[in-house]
Enzyme design. Structure first.
Site, PDB file in Angstrom:
ATOM      1  N   HIS A  40      86.720  -4.183   7.536  1.00 25.21           N
ATOM      2  CA  HIS A  40      85.455  -3.813   6.944  1.00 25.21           C
ATOM      3  C   HIS A  40      84.873  -4.769   6.098  1.00 25.21           C
ATOM      4  CE1 HIS A  40      88.262  -2.607   3.882  1.00 25.21           C
ATOM      5  NE2 HIS A  40      87.227  -2.624   3.062  1.00 25.21           N
ATOM      6  N   CYS A  70      89.806   1.357   2.943  1.00 24.58           N
ATOM      7  CA  CYS A  70      90.050  -0.093   2.889  1.00 24.58           C
ATOM      8  C   CYS A  70      90.965  -0.762   3.696  1.00 24.58           C
ATOM      9  CB  CYS A  70      90.253  -0.317   1.330  1.00 24.58           C
ATOM     10  SG  CYS A  70      88.777  -1.035   0.642  1.00 24.58           S
ATOM     11  N   HIS A  83      87.655  -7.617   4.960  1.00 23.90           N
ATOM     12  CA  HIS A  83      89.257  -7.654   4.595  1.00 23.90           C
ATOM     13  C   HIS A  83      89.594  -6.264   5.109  1.00 23.90           C
ATOM     14  CE1 HIS A  83      88.714  -5.579   0.265  1.00 23.90           C
ATOM     15  NE2 HIS A  83      88.304  -4.861   1.414  1.00 23.90           N
ATOM     16  N   ASP A 134      82.539 -16.926   2.115  1.00 28.67           N
ATOM     17  CA  ASP A 134      81.462 -16.536   2.594  1.00 28.67           C
ATOM     18  C   ASP A 134      81.586 -16.106   4.454  1.00 28.67           C
ATOM     19  OD1 ASP A 134      79.014 -15.033   2.350  1.00 28.67           O
ATOM     20  OD2 ASP A 134      77.848 -17.049   2.586  1.00 28.67           O
ATOM     21  N   HIS A 135      81.135 -15.000   4.764  1.00 23.51           N
ATOM     22  CA  HIS A 135      81.187 -14.528   6.290  1.00 23.51           C
ATOM     23  C   HIS A 135      82.635 -14.891   6.728  1.00 23.51           C
ATOM     24  CE1 HIS A 135      77.036 -14.247   5.212  1.00 23.51           C
ATOM     25  NE2 HIS A 135      76.735 -13.642   6.365  1.00 23.51           N
ATOM     26  N   GLU A 137      82.766  -5.613  -6.148  1.00 22.34           N
ATOM     27  CA  GLU A 137      83.102  -5.645  -4.677  1.00 22.34           C
ATOM     28  C   GLU A 137      82.260  -4.567  -4.059  1.00 22.34           C
ATOM     29  OE1 GLU A 137      87.358  -5.312  -2.588  1.00 22.34           O
ATOM     30  OE2 GLU A 137      86.658  -3.102  -3.092  1.00 22.34           O
ATOM     31  N   HIS A 150      82.418  -6.274   2.689  1.00 19.44           N
ATOM     32  CA  HIS A 150      81.552  -6.030   1.265  1.00 19.44           C
ATOM     33  C   HIS A 150      80.734  -7.020   1.029  1.00 19.44           C
ATOM     34  CE1 HIS A 150      84.364  -2.739   0.063  1.00 19.44           C
ATOM     35  NE2 HIS A 150      85.460  -3.513   0.557  1.00 19.44           N
TER      36      HIS A 150
HETATM   37 NI    NI Z   1      87.357  -2.964   0.983  1.00 13.49          NI
END
Ligand code: NI
Length: 137
Positions: free
Chosen positions: A41, A35, A16, A81-82, A127, A43
């Protein structure tokens, strides 16, 4: 009637960028730090789903944990997911993907999907290993 809460944990990885499109890159970086990186990037998220109900007389279950897992997988995990949350998740479109906003949208995906007598009680979304958010609707 005795009410019992049960929790299932699920994992997913997603990318995200947390930013406010009305702000400059400088302002976003000031507020959101790393972020807000324009090149994304990721998580490794941990989602804990807690539901509440009265154990069934025949099974002793509030809800079959296999069914709980399948429900969360089909309504949430397979969408995220992914994936890139900003670009690929339709129900996060136009939403700043902070952990707070994300957990509320996940709640909306799940809250009406449970069998009669079972209620969504709480979501906990980790997260990073160091911070989580909790939401009870
Ligand atoms: Ni983040």
């Amino acid at each position: 009637m005795s009410s019992v809460k049960i929790t299932r944990e699920l994992h997913f990885s997603a990318a995200h960028r947390v930013f406010n499109p009305e702000w400059t890159d400088e302002k976003n970086s000031e507020v959101f730090g790393g972020c807000a990186n324009p090149n994304w990037h990721g998580h490794d998220y941990r989602l804990l789903v807690t539901v509440e109900g009265t154990p069934d007389r025949k099974t002793g279950f509030v809800m079959d944990l296999k069914d709980l897992k399948s429900l969360v997988e089909s309504r949430v995990i397979q969408d995220v997911d992914h994936r890139n949350i900003n670009l690929e998740v339709s129900w996060m479109e136009g939403v700043i993907p902070s952990t707070e906003n994300f957990v509320m949208e996940i709640w909306n995906r799940l809250v009406r999907e449970f069998p009669e007598g079972v209620e969504l009680s709480k979501l906990t979304l980790w997260e990073t290993p160091r911070h989580c958010v909790e939401y009870e609707g």
